[in-house]
Design a protein around this motif. Structure first.
Motif, short mmCIF file in Angstrom:
data_model
loop_
_atom_site.label_atom_id
_atom_site.label_comp_id
_atom_site.label_asym_id
_atom_site.label_seq_id
_atom_site.Cartn_x
_atom_site.Cartn_y
_atom_site.Cartn_z
N GLN A 186 0.85 -1.18 0.00
CA GLN A 186 0.00 0.00 0.00
C GLN A 186 0.89 1.23 0.00
N GLY A 217 -9.38 -4.05 1.32
CA GLY A 217 -9.26 -2.62 1.58
C GLY A 217 -10.09 -1.84 0.59
N ASP A 221 -6.71 1.80 -1.25
CA ASP A 221 -5.74 0.88 -0.66
C ASP A 221 -5.20 -0.10 -1.70
#
Length: 457
Positions: A186, A217, A221
């Motif tokens: 990320q 996510g 993300d």
């Protein structure tokens, strides 16, 4: 009426102010930039022209009205989607004047597509581009190995994802070797680090399959796995790649270009290798089927052989074989008899030779030679010892005589050896002059002195 009472109808003509073009444009530019420093403008992109410098130039159109837009390289690098003509966008920036042409333009700081979000637009654009290149075709996907020995995992080493994968692999087959390439999953550097992991495993060629994994996510993300560079690295991998990014409902570009997409990281671990019990069951089934097939094949061949054996031609062949076998047996018997006769003859010759050797006792001969050798050795040792004693006595005699002749020996009786400044031995007082430096060697030490006067005797 006098002059003072008369009305003054005179007036003054205002003075002209002449602007130069640069000054006027600069003044208007300053005023506009102050009044419209932060505005939002909506419109459709036309005349899109990216420059080699990285700056972006285009026009926002709404009906017949147009506004020129410039987006400089630093801001353009932050775009999440690709600009194209016909795209309806919302632009934020400040109004300014381009002094070179005296035209008003918007210096854009931020762009976002109208309707769908920027990340979704970028996702759809990249998906369409890679699909057109054939990177999503099923015929280019590589099959997974049925029983991999080493599995490479590209993911964060500190998340729950890697623990889930390791637990599933350990439960299904404890003999596997798992190699983890740590990478951010990320953020800005995530795509580059995941790409580096896939490249590392391909260059090292020490794994049979690669798992690219990340937990669930938001769209932001998972943005790193929608990167074009990462997509091309995964598509070009010579080792099969399983994409296990997000939850079952999450889809990324990495999922489309990978050789297999897993709904979750745990599912990827289950897909990469079958459980040990499943393989043992399959091997057992294959063993049973193979045994049954072999028994049927042997029975079928035996039956066919029996049918062939009953044929008359084979009966005559069997008789010929039996006659030749009888001949072989006869030759075998004769060979055994000849061998036995030769062996008896050899034993007889060996007995005769042994009897002859007994009359010649080699041990007595060796003992006699040993005694003679010991006697000669003792005599030689005595001669050498006498010679050594004589030589030692002669050496002591010569040493004593040499010590008596040594000039050093007389120093112990109080004499001294005198040397001049050049180190020569002084034998005559006339060799020295008053004030000369001399060195006298006595029995124990050396004396440095200076000549006061000399006397001849």
């Amino acid at each position: 009426m006098d002059d003072q009472s008369q009305l003054d109808f005179s007036f003054q003509v205002p003075q002209r102010r002449v602007w130069t073009v640069p000054n006027l444009v600069s003044a208007v530019r300053t005023h506009i930039e102050r009044e419209y420093a932060d505005i939002w403008v909506e419109g459709e992109i036309t005349n899109y022209r990216p420059a080699d410098s990285g700056h972006l130039y285009f026009t926002l159109r709404d009906g017949e009205t147009q506004l020129r837009i410039v987006m400089f390289r630093m801001q353009a690098r932050l775009l999440r989607f690709k600009l194209e003509n016909g795209l309806h966008v919302l632009a934020r920036g400040r109004i300014t004047i381009y002094e070179g042409r005296g035209e008003m333009q918007l210096s854009a700081e931020y762009l976002e597509p109208m309707g769908a979000g920027a990340l979704q637009v970028a996702f759809e654009q990249l998906k369409a581009k890679l699909a057109a290149e054939g990177l999503f075709e099923s015929n280019r996907r590589k099959p997974l190995p049925s029983l991999p020995r080493r599995i490479g995992v590209v993911t964060s080493p500190r998340g729950a994802v890697i623990q889930d994968i390791l637990n599933v692999l350990r439960r299904r087959h404890e003999g596997l070797q798992v190699i983890i390439y740590p990478a951010q999953v990320q953020g800005e550097s995530a795509a580059a680090e995941v790409s580096a992991g896939v490249k590392h495993f391909n260059s090292a060629a020490d794994v049979d399959v690669i798992i690219v994994a990340r937990g669930g996510g938001s769209v932001e993300d998972l943005a790193a796995f929608n990167d074009e560079g990462l997509a091309r690295v995964v598509a070009g991998s010579a080792i099969p790649v399983i994409s296990a990014v997000g939850h079952e409902t999450d889809f990324t570009i990495c999922d489309f270009v990978a050789d297999l997409r897993a709904a979750t990281p745990s599912a990827a671990a289950e897909l990469v290798i079958r459980s040990k019990s499943d393989m043992e069951e399959q091997v057992g089934n294959l063993r049973y089927r193979l045994g049954r097939s072999m028994r049927y094949l042997v029975m079928h061949k035996q039956q066919a052989l029996s049918e062939v054996g009953y044929h008359a031609a084979f009966a005559r062949m069997n008789e010929a074989i039996a006659r030749r076998q009888q001949r072989v047996d006869d030759l075998s018997f004769r060979m055994v008899r000849a061998h036995s006769t030769a062996l008896r003859t050899f034993h007889q010759r060996l007995d005769v030779a042994s009897a002859r050797v007994r009359h010649y006792d080699l041990r007595r001969k060796v003992a006699s030679m040993r005694r003679d050798l010991q006697a000669r050795t003792g005599h030689l040792a005595g001669v050498l010892q006498n010679l050594l004693l004589k030589r030692r006595a002669r050496l002591e005699q010569v040493s004593t005589h040499l010590e008596g002749l040594s000039p050093i020996a007389i120093l112990d009786r109080g004499y001294a050896l005198v040397f001049d400044g050049n180190g020569k031995l002084v034998k005559d007082a006339s060799q020295l002059a008053p004030g000369a430096n001399i060195t006298a060697r006595v029995a124990r030490g050396i004396v440095d002195a200076e000549v006061k006067r000399t006397r001849s005797e």
